[in-house]
Design an enzyme around this catalytic site. Structure first.
Site, mmCIF file in Angstrom:
data_model
loop_
_atom_site.group_PDB
_atom_site.id
_atom_site.type_symbol
_atom_site.label_atom_id
_atom_site.label_comp_id
_atom_site.label_asym_id
_atom_site.label_seq_id
_atom_site.Cartn_x
_atom_site.Cartn_y
_atom_site.Cartn_z
ATOM 1 N N ASP A 143 0.770 -0.845 0.421
ATOM 2 C CA ASP A 143 0.076 0.572 -0.043
ATOM 3 C C ASP A 143 0.849 1.003 0.161
ATOM 4 O O ASP A 143 0.474 2.729 -0.399
ATOM 5 C CB ASP A 143 -1.180 -0.393 1.680
ATOM 6 C CG ASP A 143 -1.762 -1.182 1.043
ATOM 7 O OD1 ASP A 143 -2.426 -1.395 -0.454
ATOM 8 O OD2 ASP A 143 -2.038 -1.907 2.017
ATOM 9 N N MET A 189 -5.733 -2.921 -5.294
ATOM 10 C CA MET A 189 -6.253 -2.783 -3.851
ATOM 11 C C MET A 189 -5.450 -1.702 -2.859
ATOM 12 O O MET A 189 -4.419 -0.567 -3.916
ATOM 13 C CB MET A 189 -4.896 -3.625 -2.736
ATOM 14 C CG MET A 189 -5.555 -4.765 -2.955
ATOM 15 S SD MET A 189 -4.202 -6.514 -2.539
ATOM 16 C CE MET A 189 -5.261 -7.266 -2.071
#
Length: 412
Positions: A143, A189
């Site tokens: 991330d 994501m």
């Protein structure tokens, strides 16, 4: 380093997380550690006294190289939230009793935001009780949302996979023509930070236009504006490709994936399981326009594609693993290793350590100035930031045409 080291992995795995594990092991042994233990499934497994001696699995240099190339968490991961010290002191007493039994000098935890929360709490307990074990965080997350570090190991490889995959999806989308056009929506994501979705822009080049629209969770998402943009694009070309973060939300904070289905699962840290954003948008556009649509979820592929790993990422992951051991050996505790970019041309990056209290439970978002004015794409500055992180390849060790990984039994 005169005593033993223990290392764990936590949170979502990456294509580079085991390279950090290899860096921890090699540096600890080089600095004189007697044993290097691995927690099975992080601190949750440690509480159950589940651990192994890594020297039983890394017996040769080939084993170490295989480990660097093995995706997912070799030791197994967890999403376990430690209680506050005042809420359940017995949990801490049990953990520190196990550390004493194993004669642990340094506790290294490889993970993201939630894992740094674990390091913060354990190091605080050690300070309160005067315990000598040192606690160091080793950054890991696709991330790329950890504070105070230029980027995180794992992100470069995921970005490389996303840029490559989106380029292949764009190529595929032009194979067939449909009377009302084709809209492909790629779900990537990213709950609150759009670093991964922005990496879809890496697909753009002399041979590819790149995605037509990119939507990040940092900005509110408007369904009607989205529909109007898709209609306009379909009037100009037969195929449209859109990259969206799984965590995009409407102005009132509702996740787009919640518009189609309820989100039932919530993990120990209160994070909702997000899935179905692309499916909802594909169905919405099909209903609005009547065109052919496709919903594509990269899902776990973006974090487990070690065959597409970035060499820079693998090397830096190994580097931060070693730096974590070095920091502990030199007396640091309650710190996390961070990557500091020294130059872009040529690309150079070094390591430092920062106070984990300034990192845990914080998130680094994509700067607004790195998103275009309309909120439908990223700027050249974003691409220039990411591009050095995806450079180089790591050749898999191939056996019978398939990559070989380092294996351990999963029933330990």
């Amino acid at each position: 380093m005169r005593r033993n080291v223990i290392v764990g992995q936590s949170g979502g795995p990456t294509a580079a997380i085991n390279s950090s594990l290899a860096g921890v092991y090699r540096t600890a042994k080089d600095r004189g550690a007697n044993k290097v233990y691995g927690m099975l499934h992080g601190v949750q497994g440690l509480l159950q006294e589940r651990y192994l001696d890594l020297s039983e699995y890394i017996t040769t240099e080939l084993d170490a190289e295989l480990l660097k190339r093995t995706p997912a968490a070799f030791l197994g991961s967890c999403r376990y939230k430690l209680p506050e010290i005042h809420e359940d002191r017995a949990v801490y007493e049990k953990i520190f009793g196990i550390l004493d039994k194993l004669d642990i000098e340094a506790f290294i935890y490889i993970g993201g935001n939630d894992s740094m929360d674990t390091i913060k709490k354990l190091s605080d307990y050690a300070i309160v009780t005067g315990h000598p074990t040192r606690f160091i965080g080793c950054p890991k997350t696709i991330d790329n949302d950890l504070a105070l570090t230029d980027h995180t190991p794992g992100y470069g490889s995921a970005a490389k996979y996303i840029g490559t995959s989106v380029k292949e999806i764009i190529r595929d989308s032009f194979c067939l023509e449909y009377s009302k056009g084709l809209v492909s929506i790629v779900e990537i994501m990213g709950r609150n930070a759009g670093w991964l979705t922005g990496a879809a822009a890496l697909s753009k080049g002399e041979d590819c236009e790149g995605p037509d629209l990119i939507y990040l969770p940092e900005l509110p998402f408007d369904l009607q504006s989205f529909s109007a943009k898709v209609k306009e694009l379909l009037s100009q070309k037969p195929s449209v490709v859109v990259a969206v973060s799984e965590g995009i939300r409407t102005e009132d904070g509702t996740y787009v994936c919640e518009l189609g289905n309820s989100v039932d699962f919530v993990d120990a840290f209160g994070h909702k399981q997000l899935s179905g954003t692309a499916s909802y948008l594909a169905n919405f556009i099909a209903g609005e326009i009547g065109c052919k649509t496709r919903a594509i979820e990269l899902s776990t592929l973006q974090r487990s594609a070690s065959h597409a790993a970035s060499r820079v990422d693998i090397l830096e992951a190994y580097q931060v693993g070693g730096a974590a051991v070095k920091a502990a050996d030199e007396g640091d505790s309650g710190k996390m290793v961070v990557l500091q970019r020294l130059s872009d041309d040529p690309y150079q990056c070094g390591t430092e350590v920062k106070d984990v209290h300034k990192i845990a439970n914080d998130e680094k978002l994509v700067p607004r100035e790195w998103v275009n004015a309309e909120g439908t794409g990223v700027t050249d500055e974003f691409v220039a930031y990411v591009r050095p992180l995806i450079q180089g390849d790591v050749s898999p060790v191939m056996v019978d045409g398939i990559p070989r990984h380092l294996f351990r039994p999963y029933n330990l």
